[in-house]
Design a protein around this motif. Structure first.
Motif, PDB file in Angstrom:
ATOM      1  N   GLY A  18     -33.978  -7.422  26.247  1.00  0.00           N
ATOM      2  CA  GLY A  18     -32.785  -7.800  25.512  1.00  0.00           C
ATOM      3  C   GLY A  18     -31.557  -7.420  26.330  1.00  0.00           C
ATOM      4  O   GLY A  18     -31.648  -7.001  27.484  1.00  0.00           O
ATOM      5  N   ALA A  19     -30.397  -7.568  25.721  1.00  0.00           N
ATOM      6  CA  ALA A  19     -29.150  -7.320  26.443  1.00  0.00           C
ATOM      7  C   ALA A  19     -28.812  -5.838  26.561  1.00  0.00           C
ATOM      8  O   ALA A  19     -28.056  -5.440  27.451  1.00  0.00           O
ATOM      9  N   HIS A  20     -29.379  -5.010  25.683  1.00  0.00           N
ATOM     10  CA  HIS A  20     -28.949  -3.617  25.640  1.00  0.00           C
ATOM     11  C   HIS A  20     -30.077  -2.606  25.780  1.00  0.00           C
ATOM     12  O   HIS A  20     -29.846  -1.414  25.618  1.00  0.00           O
ATOM     13  N   VAL A  21     -31.297  -3.030  26.092  1.00  0.00           N
ATOM     14  CA  VAL A  21     -32.440  -2.115  26.207  1.00  0.00           C
ATOM     15  C   VAL A  21     -33.176  -2.414  27.514  1.00  0.00           C
ATOM     16  O   VAL A  21     -33.327  -3.564  27.897  1.00  0.00           O
ATOM     17  N   ALA A  22     -33.632  -1.345  28.186  1.00  0.00           N
ATOM     18  CA  ALA A  22     -34.393  -1.515  29.430  1.00  0.00           C
ATOM     19  C   ALA A  22     -35.475  -0.452  29.501  1.00  0.00           C
ATOM     20  O   ALA A  22     -35.295   0.679  29.050  1.00  0.00           O
ATOM     21  N   ALA A  23     -36.614  -0.850  30.060  1.00  0.00           N
ATOM     22  CA  ALA A  23     -37.701   0.093  30.336  1.00  0.00           C
ATOM     23  C   ALA A  23     -37.741   0.294  31.844  1.00  0.00           C
ATOM     24  O   ALA A  23     -37.779  -0.676  32.601  1.00  0.00           O
TER      25      ALA A  23
ATOM     26  N   LEU B  90     -39.196   9.019  26.773  1.00  0.00           N
ATOM     27  CA  LEU B  90     -39.146   9.611  28.103  1.00  0.00           C
ATOM     28  C   LEU B  90     -40.455  10.331  28.377  1.00  0.00           C
ATOM     29  O   LEU B  90     -40.913  11.118  27.559  1.00  0.00           O
ATOM     30  N   THR B  91     -41.046  10.039  29.524  1.00  0.00           N
ATOM     31  CA  THR B  91     -42.246  10.736  29.974  1.00  0.00           C
ATOM     32  C   THR B  91     -42.022  11.140  31.421  1.00  0.00           C
ATOM     33  O   THR B  91     -41.770  10.295  32.274  1.00  0.00           O
ATOM     34  N   ILE B  92     -42.092  12.446  31.677  1.00  0.00           N
ATOM     35  CA  ILE B  92     -41.949  12.965  33.033  1.00  0.00           C
ATOM     36  C   ILE B  92     -43.266  13.622  33.400  1.00  0.00           C
ATOM     37  O   ILE B  92     -43.748  14.496  32.686  1.00  0.00           O
ATOM     38  N   THR B  93     -43.837  13.197  34.524  1.00  0.00           N
ATOM     39  CA  THR B  93     -45.147  13.680  34.956  1.00  0.00           C
ATOM     40  C   THR B  93     -45.012  14.382  36.305  1.00  0.00           C
ATOM     41  O   THR B  93     -44.528  13.763  37.258  1.00  0.00           O
ATOM     42  N   PRO B  94     -45.431  15.652  36.419  1.00  0.00           N
ATOM     43  CA  PRO B  94     -45.339  16.336  37.711  1.00  0.00           C
ATOM     44  C   PRO B  94     -46.398  15.825  38.687  1.00  0.00           C
ATOM     45  O   PRO B  94     -47.490  15.438  38.287  1.00  0.00           O
ATOM     46  N   ALA B  95     -46.052  15.836  39.953  1.00  0.00           N
ATOM     47  CA  ALA B  95     -46.988  15.446  41.016  1.00  0.00           C
ATOM     48  C   ALA B  95     -47.350  16.686  41.837  1.00  0.00           C
ATOM     49  O   ALA B  95     -46.679  17.713  41.760  1.00  0.00           O
ATOM     50  N   ALA B  96     -48.405  16.579  42.616  1.00  0.00           N
ATOM     51  CA  ALA B  96     -48.894  17.717  43.399  1.00  0.00           C
ATOM     52  C   ALA B  96     -47.925  18.119  44.509  1.00  0.00           C
ATOM     53  O   ALA B  96     -47.906  19.274  44.920  1.00  0.00           O
ATOM     54  N   ASP B  97     -47.105  17.189  44.977  1.00  0.00           N
ATOM     55  CA  ASP B  97     -46.202  17.491  46.088  1.00  0.00           C
ATOM     56  C   ASP B  97     -44.859  18.072  45.645  1.00  0.00           C
ATOM     57  O   ASP B  97     -43.938  18.197  46.436  1.00  0.00           O
ATOM     58  N   GLY B  98     -44.720  18.417  44.363  1.00  0.00           N
ATOM     59  CA  GLY B  98     -43.487  19.019  43.861  1.00  0.00           C
ATOM     60  C   GLY B  98     -42.493  18.030  43.305  1.00  0.00           C
ATOM     61  O   GLY B  98     -41.442  18.424  42.813  1.00  0.00           O
ATOM     62  N   THR B  99     -42.790  16.744  43.377  1.00  0.00           N
ATOM     63  CA  THR B  99     -41.907  15.742  42.794  1.00  0.00           C
ATOM     64  C   THR B  99     -42.398  15.405  41.392  1.00  0.00           C
ATOM     65  O   THR B  99     -43.399  15.932  40.929  1.00  0.00           O
ATOM     66  N   VAL B 100     -41.682  14.535  40.722  1.00  0.00           N
ATOM     67  CA  VAL B 100     -42.077  14.092  39.392  1.00  0.00           C
ATOM     68  C   VAL B 100     -42.007  12.572  39.328  1.00  0.00           C
ATOM     69  O   VAL B 100     -41.286  11.931  40.088  1.00  0.00           O
ATOM     70  N   GLY B 101     -42.760  12.011  38.401  1.00  0.00           N
ATOM     71  CA  GLY B 101     -42.679  10.596  38.083  1.00  0.00           C
ATOM     72  C   GLY B 101     -42.101  10.463  36.682  1.00  0.00           C
ATOM     73  O   GLY B 101     -42.221  11.374  35.860  1.00  0.00           O
ATOM     74  N   MET B 102     -41.482   9.338  36.386  1.00  0.00           N
ATOM     75  CA  MET B 102     -40.827   9.192  35.103  1.00  0.00           C
ATOM     76  C   MET B 102     -40.942   7.766  34.599  1.00  0.00           C
ATOM     77  O   MET B 102     -40.863   6.817  35.368  1.00  0.00           O
ATOM     78  N   THR B 103     -41.175   7.632  33.305  1.00  0.00           N
ATOM     79  CA  THR B 103     -41.028   6.355  32.617  1.00  0.00           C
ATOM     80  C   THR B 103     -40.091   6.606  31.442  1.00  0.00           C
ATOM     81  O   THR B 103     -40.156   7.664  30.812  1.00  0.00           O
ATOM     82  N   ALA B 104     -39.235   5.644  31.167  1.00  0.00           N
ATOM     83  CA  ALA B 104     -38.272   5.828  30.091  1.00  0.00           C
ATOM     84  C   ALA B 104     -37.859   4.483  29.524  1.00  0.00           C
ATOM     85  O   ALA B 104     -37.975   3.443  30.180  1.00  0.00           O
ATOM     86  N   GLU B 105     -37.394   4.546  28.304  1.00  0.00           N
ATOM     87  CA  GLU B 105     -36.783   3.393  27.675  1.00  0.00           C
ATOM     88  C   GLU B 105     -35.365   3.796  27.292  1.00  0.00           C
ATOM     89  O   GLU B 105     -35.153   4.760  26.579  1.00  0.00           O
ATOM     90  N   LEU B 106     -34.390   3.044  27.841  1.00  0.00           N
ATOM     91  CA  LEU B 106     -32.979   3.350  27.640  1.00  0.00           C
ATOM     92  C   LEU B 106     -32.319   2.215  26.895  1.00  0.00           C
ATOM     93  O   LEU B 106     -32.682   1.058  27.038  1.00  0.00           O
ATOM     94  N   ARG B 107     -31.320   2.571  26.106  1.00  0.00           N
ATOM     95  CA  ARG B 107     -30.513   1.556  25.439  1.00  0.00           C
ATOM     96  C   ARG B 107     -29.061   2.003  25.466  1.00  0.00           C
ATOM     97  O   ARG B 107     -28.764   3.195  25.548  1.00  0.00           O
ATOM     98  N   LYS B 108     -28.187   1.017  25.409  1.00  0.00           N
ATOM     99  CA  LYS B 108     -26.765   1.325  25.361  1.00  0.00           C
ATOM    100  C   LYS B 108     -26.442   1.899  23.984  1.00  0.00           C
ATOM    101  O   LYS B 108     -26.974   1.436  22.979  1.00  0.00           O
ATOM    102  N   ASP B 109     -25.592   2.892  23.951  1.00  0.00           N
ATOM    103  CA  ASP B 109     -25.228   3.563  22.696  1.00  0.00           C
ATOM    104  C   ASP B 109     -24.594   2.580  21.725  1.00  0.00           C
ATOM    105  O   ASP B 109     -23.808   1.723  22.125  1.00  0.00           O
ATOM    106  N   GLY B 110     -24.987   2.690  20.475  1.00  0.00           N
ATOM    107  CA  GLY B 110     -24.419   1.851  19.443  1.00  0.00           C
ATOM    108  C   GLY B 110     -25.098   0.501  19.325  1.00  0.00           C
ATOM    109  O   GLY B 110     -24.655  -0.359  18.577  1.00  0.00           O
TER     110      GLY B 110
END
Length: 160
Positions: A106-111, A139-159
């Motif tokens: 949609g116009a105001h939501v993104a994964a 929001l899902t943040i997953t740690p990796a073995a090399d010290g970094t993280v992976g992330m999945t999220a769903e964002l929307r514009k406020d209002g």
């Protein structure tokens, strides 16, 4: 018992009394060191933990203050002028993040998804998006073995 110890002490020669006195002093010094060293280490550890807690509290307070601020009108207008998926790609690219998935819903939501990122950079980016009027729905943040993280999220514009 005290009489026995006095008699023993008197029976020693002057040289033996000196040697026994030095041995007793060294024994007391070793015992004092054996008890004082762990106490000193515990106090040093407490001081280190206190400093770390004070620094964490300062960072949290700064982030709370940042999140409490409403987005400026100019930033909100700029976000509204560009499609959400394009804005997220541009915003992530400015700080060196690469979006592995960026689906506008949609116009105001993104994964979005990021495979690897440093955790402080990622959380600061999400905080800046929230300060600009975005809401993180999932929001899902997953740690990796090399010290970094992976992330999945769903964002929307406020209002929206």
């Amino acid at each position: 018992m005290m009489d026995g110890a006095k008699n023993w002490w008197i029976a020693l020669s002057r040289r033996e009394q000196w040697l026994v006195g030095i041995a007793g002093g060294l024994t007391l010094a070793v015992l004092a060191w054996a008890f004082a060293r762990p106490l000193y280490a515990a106090f040093v550890d407490l001081e280190v933990q206190h400093r770390a807690a004070v620094e964490r509290e300062g960072r949290v307070a700064a982030k709370v203050q940042l999140l409490a601020q409403r987005p400026a009108k100019a930033v909100a207008a700029a976000v509204d002028a560009v499609a959400i998926d394009q804005y997220l790609v541009q915003s992530a690219g400015e700080i060196g993040l690469t979006l592995d998935r960026n689906e506008a819903r949609g116009a105001h939501v993104a994964a979005i998804a990021i495979a690897t990122a440093k955790a402080p950079v990622l959380t600061d980016w999400l905080a800046s998006l929230e300060a600009q009027g975005f809401v993180v729905d999932q929001l899902t943040i997953t740690p990796a073995a090399d010290g970094t993280v992976g992330m999945t999220a769903e964002l929307r514009k406020d209002g929206q």
